[in-house]
Scaffold this motif. Structure first.
Motif, PDB file in Angstrom:
ATOM      1  N   LEU A  66     -27.557 -29.476 -26.740  1.00 41.17           N
ATOM      2  CA  LEU A  66     -28.966 -29.195 -26.440  1.00 41.17           C
ATOM      3  C   LEU A  66     -29.292 -27.725 -26.677  1.00 41.17           C
ATOM      4  CD1 LEU A  66     -31.252 -31.022 -25.503  1.00 41.17           C
ATOM      5  CD2 LEU A  66     -30.801 -30.287 -23.171  1.00 41.17           C
ATOM      6  N   LYS A  67     -28.334 -26.841 -26.433  1.00 41.56           N
ATOM      7  CA  LYS A  67     -28.547 -25.407 -26.685  1.00 41.56           C
ATOM      8  C   LYS A  67     -28.767 -25.121 -28.160  1.00 41.56           C
ATOM      9  CE  LYS A  67     -26.048 -23.855 -22.633  1.00 41.56           C
ATOM     10  NZ  LYS A  67     -24.808 -23.303 -22.082  1.00 41.56           N
ATOM     11  N   GLU A  68     -28.174 -25.927 -29.032  1.00 48.10           N
ATOM     12  CA  GLU A  68     -28.320 -25.761 -30.473  1.00 48.10           C
ATOM     13  C   GLU A  68     -29.504 -26.548 -31.031  1.00 48.10           C
ATOM     14  OE1 GLU A  68     -24.629 -27.003 -32.207  1.00 48.10           O
ATOM     15  OE2 GLU A  68     -23.451 -25.705 -30.915  1.00 48.10           O
ATOM     16  N   ALA A  69     -30.078 -27.414 -30.213  1.00 49.11           N
ATOM     17  CA  ALA A  69     -31.108 -28.335 -30.688  1.00 49.11           C
ATOM     18  C   ALA A  69     -32.438 -27.642 -30.954  1.00 49.11           C
ATOM     19  CB  ALA A  69     -31.320 -29.441 -29.655  1.00 49.11           C
ATOM     20  N   ASP A  70     -33.213 -28.272 -31.794  1.00 47.53           N
ATOM     21  CA  ASP A  70     -34.600 -27.870 -32.022  1.00 47.53           C
ATOM     22  C   ASP A  70     -35.419 -28.592 -30.952  1.00 47.53           C
ATOM     23  OD1 ASP A  70     -37.240 -27.621 -32.816  1.00 47.53           O
ATOM     24  OD2 ASP A  70     -36.831 -28.002 -34.936  1.00 47.53           O
ATOM     25  N   LEU A  71     -35.665 -27.908 -29.835  1.00 44.03           N
ATOM     26  CA  LEU A  71     -36.334 -28.545 -28.699  1.00 44.03           C
ATOM     27  C   LEU A  71     -37.765 -28.964 -29.019  1.00 44.03           C
ATOM     28  CD1 LEU A  71     -34.986 -26.429 -25.696  1.00 44.03           C
ATOM     29  CD2 LEU A  71     -34.172 -28.628 -26.546  1.00 44.03           C
ATOM     30  N   THR A  72     -38.432 -28.221 -29.869  1.00 46.72           N
ATOM     31  CA  THR A  72     -39.786 -28.605 -30.267  1.00 46.72           C
ATOM     32  C   THR A  72     -39.741 -29.944 -31.001  1.00 46.72           C
ATOM     33  OG1 THR A  72     -40.441 -26.290 -30.404  1.00 46.72           O
ATOM     34  CG2 THR A  72     -41.843 -27.886 -31.536  1.00 46.72           C
ATOM     35  N   CYS A  73     -38.765 -30.115 -31.842  1.00 45.53           N
ATOM     36  CA  CYS A  73     -38.576 -31.382 -32.549  1.00 45.53           C
ATOM     37  C   CYS A  73     -38.306 -32.510 -31.555  1.00 45.53           C
ATOM     38  CB  CYS A  73     -37.425 -31.250 -33.543  1.00 45.53           C
ATOM     39  SG  CYS A  73     -36.943 -32.775 -34.362  1.00 45.53           S
ATOM     40  N   LEU A  74     -37.400 -32.278 -30.612  1.00 43.93           N
ATOM     41  CA  LEU A  74     -37.095 -33.302 -29.611  1.00 43.93           C
ATOM     42  C   LEU A  74     -38.331 -33.639 -28.772  1.00 43.93           C
ATOM     43  CD1 LEU A  74     -33.562 -32.161 -28.397  1.00 43.93           C
ATOM     44  CD2 LEU A  74     -34.116 -34.182 -29.777  1.00 43.93           C
ATOM     45  N   CYS A  75     -39.133 -32.631 -28.457  1.00 43.90           N
ATOM     46  CA  CYS A  75     -40.346 -32.857 -27.670  1.00 43.90           C
ATOM     47  C   CYS A  75     -41.330 -33.772 -28.383  1.00 43.90           C
ATOM     48  CB  CYS A  75     -41.037 -31.535 -27.360  1.00 43.90           C
ATOM     49  SG  CYS A  75     -40.196 -30.572 -26.097  1.00 43.90           S
ATOM     50  N   SER A  76     -41.287 -33.768 -29.701  1.00 42.28           N
ATOM     51  CA  SER A  76     -42.239 -34.595 -30.446  1.00 42.28           C
ATOM     52  C   SER A  76     -42.026 -36.083 -30.195  1.00 42.28           C
ATOM     53  CB  SER A  76     -42.153 -34.288 -31.940  1.00 42.28           C
ATOM     54  OG  SER A  76     -40.936 -34.742 -32.485  1.00 42.28           O
ATOM     55  N   TYR A  77     -40.892 -36.464 -29.646  1.00 44.45           N
ATOM     56  CA  TYR A  77     -40.600 -37.872 -29.358  1.00 44.45           C
ATOM     57  C   TYR A  77     -40.991 -38.300 -27.946  1.00 44.45           C
ATOM     58  CZ  TYR A  77     -37.817 -37.939 -33.610  1.00 44.45           C
ATOM     59  OH  TYR A  77     -37.403 -37.869 -34.915  1.00 44.45           O
ATOM     60  N   LYS A  78     -41.375 -37.360 -27.092  1.00 47.67           N
ATOM     61  CA  LYS A  78     -41.543 -37.679 -25.668  1.00 47.67           C
ATOM     62  C   LYS A  78     -42.617 -38.704 -25.362  1.00 47.67           C
ATOM     63  CE  LYS A  78     -44.752 -34.201 -24.050  1.00 47.67           C
ATOM     64  NZ  LYS A  78     -45.007 -33.151 -23.138  1.00 47.67           N
ATOM     65  N   ASN A  79     -43.669 -38.773 -26.142  1.00 49.60           N
ATOM     66  CA  ASN A  79     -44.738 -39.734 -25.874  1.00 49.60           C
ATOM     67  C   ASN A  79     -44.711 -40.931 -26.809  1.00 49.60           C
ATOM     68  OD1 ASN A  79     -45.880 -38.255 -23.721  1.00 49.60           O
ATOM     69  ND2 ASN A  79     -46.888 -36.902 -25.167  1.00 49.60           N
ATOM     70  N   SER A  80     -43.659 -41.072 -27.578  1.00 47.66           N
ATOM     71  CA  SER A  80     -43.566 -42.203 -28.496  1.00 47.66           C
ATOM     72  C   SER A  80     -42.887 -43.377 -27.792  1.00 47.66           C
ATOM     73  CB  SER A  80     -42.772 -41.812 -29.738  1.00 47.66           C
ATOM     74  OG  SER A  80     -41.399 -41.733 -29.442  1.00 47.66           O
ATOM     75  N   GLY A  81     -42.992 -44.528 -28.352  1.00 45.65           N
ATOM     76  CA  GLY A  81     -42.296 -45.692 -27.833  1.00 45.65           C
ATOM     77  C   GLY A  81     -40.852 -45.719 -28.270  1.00 45.65           C
ATOM     78  N   PHE A  82     -40.463 -44.724 -29.063  1.00 48.14           N
ATOM     79  CA  PHE A  82     -39.120 -44.662 -29.626  1.00 48.14           C
ATOM     80  C   PHE A  82     -38.050 -44.495 -28.546  1.00 48.14           C
ATOM     81  CE2 PHE A  82     -35.908 -42.312 -32.244  1.00 48.14           C
ATOM     82  CZ  PHE A  82     -35.616 -43.354 -33.098  1.00 48.14           C
ATOM     83  N   LEU A  83     -38.276 -43.602 -27.587  1.00 49.60           N
ATOM     84  CA  LEU A  83     -37.262 -43.350 -26.554  1.00 49.60           C
ATOM     85  C   LEU A  83     -37.010 -44.567 -25.675  1.00 49.60           C
ATOM     86  CD1 LEU A  83     -38.098 -39.670 -25.500  1.00 49.60           C
ATOM     87  CD2 LEU A  83     -36.365 -40.478 -27.099  1.00 49.60           C
ATOM     88  N   PRO A  84     -38.060 -45.163 -25.091  1.00 54.37           N
ATOM     89  CA  PRO A  84     -37.811 -46.354 -24.278  1.00 54.37           C
ATOM     90  C   PRO A  84     -37.146 -47.484 -25.067  1.00 54.37           C
ATOM     91  CG  PRO A  84     -39.999 -45.500 -23.839  1.00 54.37           C
ATOM     92  CD  PRO A  84     -39.453 -44.745 -25.022  1.00 54.37           C
ATOM     93  N   ALA A  85     -37.458 -47.608 -26.345  1.00 57.22           N
ATOM     94  CA  ALA A  85     -36.838 -48.646 -27.163  1.00 57.22           C
ATOM     95  C   ALA A  85     -35.332 -48.429 -27.299  1.00 57.22           C
ATOM     96  CB  ALA A  85     -37.495 -48.687 -28.545  1.00 57.22           C
ATOM     97  N   LEU A  86     -34.891 -47.192 -27.145  1.00 56.99           N
ATOM     98  CA  LEU A  86     -33.462 -46.862 -27.210  1.00 56.99           C
ATOM     99  C   LEU A  86     -32.827 -46.804 -25.824  1.00 56.99           C
ATOM    100  CD1 LEU A  86     -33.582 -44.086 -29.945  1.00 56.99           C
ATOM    101  CD2 LEU A  86     -32.798 -46.437 -30.209  1.00 56.99           C
ATOM    102  N   GLY A  87     -33.586 -47.169 -24.792  1.00 51.68           N
ATOM    103  CA  GLY A  87     -33.061 -47.152 -23.430  1.00 51.68           C
ATOM    104  C   GLY A  87     -33.095 -45.779 -22.781  1.00 51.68           C
ATOM    105  N   ILE A  88     -33.911 -44.881 -23.320  1.00 49.67           N
ATOM    106  CA  ILE A  88     -34.007 -43.515 -22.801  1.00 49.67           C
ATOM    107  C   ILE A  88     -35.282 -43.372 -21.984  1.00 49.67           C
ATOM    108  CG2 ILE A  88     -34.254 -41.081 -23.454  1.00 49.67           C
ATOM    109  CD1 ILE A  88     -32.620 -41.798 -25.980  1.00 49.67           C
ATOM    110  N   ASP A  89     -35.152 -42.849 -20.779  1.00 53.66           N
ATOM    111  CA  ASP A  89     -36.297 -42.591 -19.912  1.00 53.66           C
ATOM    112  C   ASP A  89     -36.888 -41.225 -20.293  1.00 53.66           C
ATOM    113  OD1 ASP A  89     -37.907 -41.592 -17.772  1.00 53.66           O
ATOM    114  OD2 ASP A  89     -36.876 -42.905 -16.362  1.00 53.66           O
TER     115      ASP A  89
END
Length: 108
Positions: A66-89
């Protein structure tokens, strides 16, 4: 094609297509490939901390990734249906940077 004129059906069809394409994209990610600058292994290390009813604290491997991650990129997924579909809250995912001692982007 008359049935696709319904906005709800069109949106549902688009969501199914997006999820199918997203799952295909994830299946193609190898150990050397990255999503938002995190390897598949690092993402998998974080999954127990952001899924299920009893999430575990993040591992060192997860936090290092996570320290190496592009957090802005990861944030772009927060309101998508993509995370819940993968079992991620999404709420647990948003708490992960703080649990790793990382400051999340202010616009996330």
């Amino acid at each position: 094609m008359e049935h696709l004129r319904s906005p709800k059906l069109a949106l549902a069809a688009l969501l199914v297509l997006f999820l199918a394409l997203g799952n295909v994209a994830l299946m193609k990610v190898g150990a050397d490939e990255k999503i938002c600058n995190m390897t598949e292994q690092q993402l998998e290390a974080c999954k127990p901390s952001v899924s299920g009813s009893d999430p575990t604290p993040p591992t060192t491997e997860c936090c290092n990734g996570l320290k190496e991650a592009d957090l802005t990129c990861l944030c772009s997924y927060k309101n998508s249906g993509f995370l819940p579909a993968l079992g991620i809250d999404p709420d647990l995912a948003m708490q992960l940077p703080a649990k790793c001692g990382i400051t999340a982007p202010t616009d996330c």
